[in-house]
Design a protein around this motif. Sequence first.
Motif, short mmCIF file in Angstrom:
data_model
loop_
_atom_site.label_atom_id
_atom_site.label_comp_id
_atom_site.label_asym_id
_atom_site.label_seq_id
_atom_site.Cartn_x
_atom_site.Cartn_y
_atom_site.Cartn_z
N HIS A 9 14.12 -27.98 34.16
CA HIS A 9 14.43 -26.62 34.65
C HIS A 9 13.83 -26.42 36.05
N SER A 37 12.93 -18.43 29.56
CA SER A 37 14.04 -18.88 28.73
C SER A 37 13.86 -18.34 27.32
N ASP A 56 20.04 -23.88 29.25
CA ASP A 56 19.92 -25.30 28.96
C ASP A 56 21.24 -26.01 29.28
N HIS A 81 12.03 -31.32 29.24
CA HIS A 81 13.03 -30.25 29.40
C HIS A 81 12.57 -29.16 30.38
N TYR A 105 9.47 -19.30 35.00
CA TYR A 105 10.28 -20.03 34.01
C TYR A 105 10.47 -19.13 32.79
MG MG Z 1 15.45 -24.28 28.32
#
Ligand code: MG
Length: 314
Positions: A104, A123, A273, A100, A121
């Motif tokens: 990204h 999230s 996502d 996952h 990154y």
């Molecule tokens: Mg994510």
Amino acid sequence: MRVLGIESTAHTFGVGVWDGGPVYNELDMYRPEKGGIVPREAAEHHLAVAEGLLGPALEEAPDLIAYSACPGIGPCLRVGRDIAARLARELGVPLVPVNHAVAHLEIGLATTPARDPVFVYISGGNTQIIVRGWRILGETLDIALGNALDKLARELGLPHPGGPKLEKLARGGRFLPLPYVVKGMDLSYSGLFTRAKQLLESHSARDIAYSYQEHAFAMLVEVAERAMAHTGKEEVLLIGGVAQNRRLKEMFEIMCAERGARAYAVPPEFAGDNGAMIAYSGLLAYERGLSVAPERAEYFQRARVDSWEDLFRS
Ligand code: MG
Ligand code: AMP
């Protein structure tokens, strides 16, 4: 090649189709009534919405099925894996596991002009500074940035996901000094949250929201800039749900302008996502020779961006 991707690592169930580019990208998000994600509830949500989201994506048969296989919440991962394995079996097409976080990173490269950036990154569950290869240069020592924003929003009575609501509330706030914790290339957000929560008794929600963002984002800009200085890279790329925050983008643009570098952010529809990023990352993994038999398709709650493929190549 037409690839169908299924995302189900946490709160979002997403279905995407990649066919030379994104041609379908729909999702439905589980929203807990209060507090954080309840794994069983999230998994039940994903099961309930799956058919509706898959229908239009399956009108034209895919050549490949990709699923988010790691890292994530066990029951959520299992729902996506089960559906992906069943589809691969029924359609007789290859099945590819996807990391996952790598998805990204890769969708960021696919949808922006960035070629060799320092990736930031950010999230709900991750905060990492990464470069190609994939090497993690720095990360949060406790909670993720998205989670830190959501936690404060929850204290303010704002519904999940709180990040966007906090961003609106913060406009026009005044600056209050709060804990700023950077340790080498790593950072920490839990002390910031604890202090902000205490100050809510005596200060306005707007001032707290503003100051919270300013501190949390400045810490991230500092470590990203140090990563750029150390590696000589001249681009920064914001990925993950928090990459939609306008103030954060602005702060990165200022830092980059000052050092003659360029700041990019993944487009909003690919920031949080989503299934399209899983489809695209699955295509790249398949081209590297990765696939699994449907009856042996595994998932892993924990996996880093480096060396994750070994989990599936045994
Ligand atoms: Mg994510
Ligand atoms: P992800 O885990 O990648 O799906 O991203 C979800 C996270 O992004 C949640 O923590 C959201 O609160 C956060 N988020 C989404 N939009 C914004 C925004 N405009 N500003 C700050 N955080 C945001």
